[in-house]
Scaffold this active site. Structure first.
Site, short mmCIF file in Angstrom:
data_model
loop_
_atom_site.label_atom_id
_atom_site.label_comp_id
_atom_site.label_asym_id
_atom_site.label_seq_id
_atom_site.Cartn_x
_atom_site.Cartn_y
_atom_site.Cartn_z
N SER A 140 0.84 -1.20 0.00
CA SER A 140 0.00 0.00 0.00
C SER A 140 0.87 1.25 0.00
CB SER A 140 -0.86 -0.02 1.27
OG SER A 140 -1.35 1.26 1.56
N TYR A 153 -1.39 -0.82 10.23
CA TYR A 153 -1.50 -1.19 8.80
C TYR A 153 -0.30 -0.65 8.03
CZ TYR A 153 -3.62 -1.55 4.12
OH TYR A 153 -3.87 -1.85 2.80
P1 NAP Z 1 -11.01 -7.01 0.58
O1 NAP Z 1 -11.98 -6.68 -0.50
O2 NAP Z 1 -11.40 -6.81 1.99
O3 NAP Z 1 -10.50 -8.53 0.35
C1 NAP Z 1 -9.62 -9.12 1.25
C2 NAP Z 1 -9.47 -10.59 0.92
O4 NAP Z 1 -8.58 -11.19 1.88
C3 NAP Z 1 -10.77 -11.36 1.00
O5 NAP Z 1 -10.79 -12.40 0.05
C4 NAP Z 1 -10.73 -11.94 2.40
O6 NAP Z 1 -11.59 -13.08 2.48
C5 NAP Z 1 -9.25 -12.30 2.52
N1 NAP Z 1 -8.74 -12.42 3.88
C6 NAP Z 1 -8.87 -11.55 4.91
N2 NAP Z 1 -8.29 -12.03 6.02
C7 NAP Z 1 -7.78 -13.24 5.70
C8 NAP Z 1 -7.08 -14.26 6.40
N3 NAP Z 1 -6.79 -14.10 7.70
N4 NAP Z 1 -6.71 -15.38 5.76
C9 NAP Z 1 -7.03 -15.55 4.44
N5 NAP Z 1 -7.68 -14.64 3.70
C10 NAP Z 1 -8.06 -13.50 4.32
O7 NAP Z 1 -9.67 -6.16 0.40
P2 NAP Z 1 -8.87 -5.68 -0.90
O8 NAP Z 1 -9.05 -4.23 -1.01
O9 NAP Z 1 -9.15 -6.55 -2.06
O10 NAP Z 1 -7.37 -5.92 -0.36
C11 NAP Z 1 -6.49 -6.89 -0.90
C12 NAP Z 1 -5.06 -6.47 -0.54
O11 NAP Z 1 -4.80 -5.19 -1.13
C13 NAP Z 1 -4.82 -6.30 0.95
O12 NAP Z 1 -3.53 -6.77 1.28
C14 NAP Z 1 -4.88 -4.80 1.15
O13 NAP Z 1 -4.13 -4.36 2.26
C15 NAP Z 1 -4.26 -4.33 -0.16
N6 NAP Z 1 -4.59 -2.93 -0.47
C16 NAP Z 1 -5.89 -2.55 -0.70
C17 NAP Z 1 -6.15 -1.21 -0.97
C18 NAP Z 1 -7.53 -0.71 -1.24
O14 NAP Z 1 -7.71 0.53 -1.34
N7 NAP Z 1 -8.53 -1.55 -1.41
C19 NAP Z 1 -5.10 -0.27 -0.99
C20 NAP Z 1 -3.81 -0.71 -0.74
C21 NAP Z 1 -3.57 -2.04 -0.49
P3 NAP Z 1 -12.24 -13.58 3.88
O15 NAP Z 1 -12.83 -12.37 4.53
O16 NAP Z 1 -13.21 -14.62 3.52
O17 NAP Z 1 -11.10 -14.16 4.65
#
Ligand code: NAP
Length: 243
Positions: A140, A153
């Protein structure tokens, strides 16, 4: 030869889009999440049907090392090893540091950072043996610059950035490349805490004028992990010019 790709946290958002993008490339997939079993199984069915690829699904918590060992032994039994590892699973925590409990701290470090250690360590024997492999960490912009009310985070993502640079140096002689994408604001459930008004305000602060799409992260993920073996140790920012 078809590549096998493991994507953690693939039931929705960025991980789901990455799984779809690799499936369209004809890769075999291992997809994981901890709770959303129905969504994960539906995604696997969709990809088998539309892209005709082999998909292994696994439900478990990436912060649990014993589960991660099982995940890798199942993947090896089915596909012979992971060629491309995408460490995507992550959770956020918004609040003042002084209000954060030690359990909340340990939880976010476990899910966001320790999981990257575990998966990378367990992927390596196969990659080292075949003298090729790719590790891509989803980081991020807050890991680059730090965010108020997201100290833990930011620490996880900053840790991932340093982990990426250091491991890339360690593994370059084995022809294994390690990179990260530092995402800006991507339109997923992780940002569902924002009201419509807050979303509009935030979009206005981003020079591109909008949130990024998960598919934009996914196409960069495929680009980084296919082809260029000289690209390693890089934290590639994808943020619409935000920071
Ligand atoms: P999201 O929509 O909340 O999806 C997160 C995914 O991770 C879901 O499939 C969730 O499924 C899974 N997950 C959560 N905890 C877990 C665990 N303990 N073990 C296995 N799986 C787990 O979030 P996203 O935005 O797609 O984020 C994906 C990545 O991108 C993350 O690392 C996040 O920090 C990074 N990121 C996102 C953004 C943003 O703006 N969206 C920005 C920078 C970085 P379950 O809930 O079923 O476990």
């Amino acid at each position: 030869m078809y590549k096998t790709v493991l994507i953690t946290g693939a039931s929705r958002g960025i991980g789901r889009a990455i799984a779809c993008a690799f499936a369209r490339e004809g890769c075999r997939l291992v997809i994981n999440c901890s709770h959303s079993e129905k969504e994960l199984l539906a995604l696997a069915d969709e990809l088998r049907e539309t892209c005709h690829v082999d998909v292994l699904t696994s439900i478990g918590d990436v912060s649990d090392y014993t589960y991660m060992e099982q995940l890798f032994s199942q993947s090896e039994a089915r596909f012979g090893g992971i060629d491309i590892l995408v460490n995507n699973a992550g959770i956020s925590h918004i609040g003042l540091l002084e209000d954060m409990t030690i359990d909340e701290w340990n939880r976010i470090i476990g899910v966001n950072l320790t999981s990257v250690f575990s998966a990378s360590k367990l992927a390596l024997p196969h990659m080292i043996h075949q003298k090729s492999g790719k590790i891509l960490n989803i980081s991020s912009i807050w890991g680059n610059v730090g965010a108020s009310c997201e100290v833990a985070y930011s620490a996880c993502k900053g840790g991932i950035n340093s982990f990426t640079r250091a491991l890339a140096k360690e593994l370059a002689p084995s022809n294994i490349q390690v990179n990260a994408i530092a995402c800006g604001v991507i339109d997923t459930e992780m940002n569902s805490c924002f009201s419509e008004e807050e979303r509009a305000q935030l979009a206005e602060e981003i020079p591109a004028g909008r949130f990024g799409a998960p598919e934009e992260v996914a196409s960069l993920a495929v680009q980084i992990t296919t082809g260029n073996d000289y690209l390693t140790g890089q934290i590639i920012t994808l943020d619409g010019g935000y920071l």
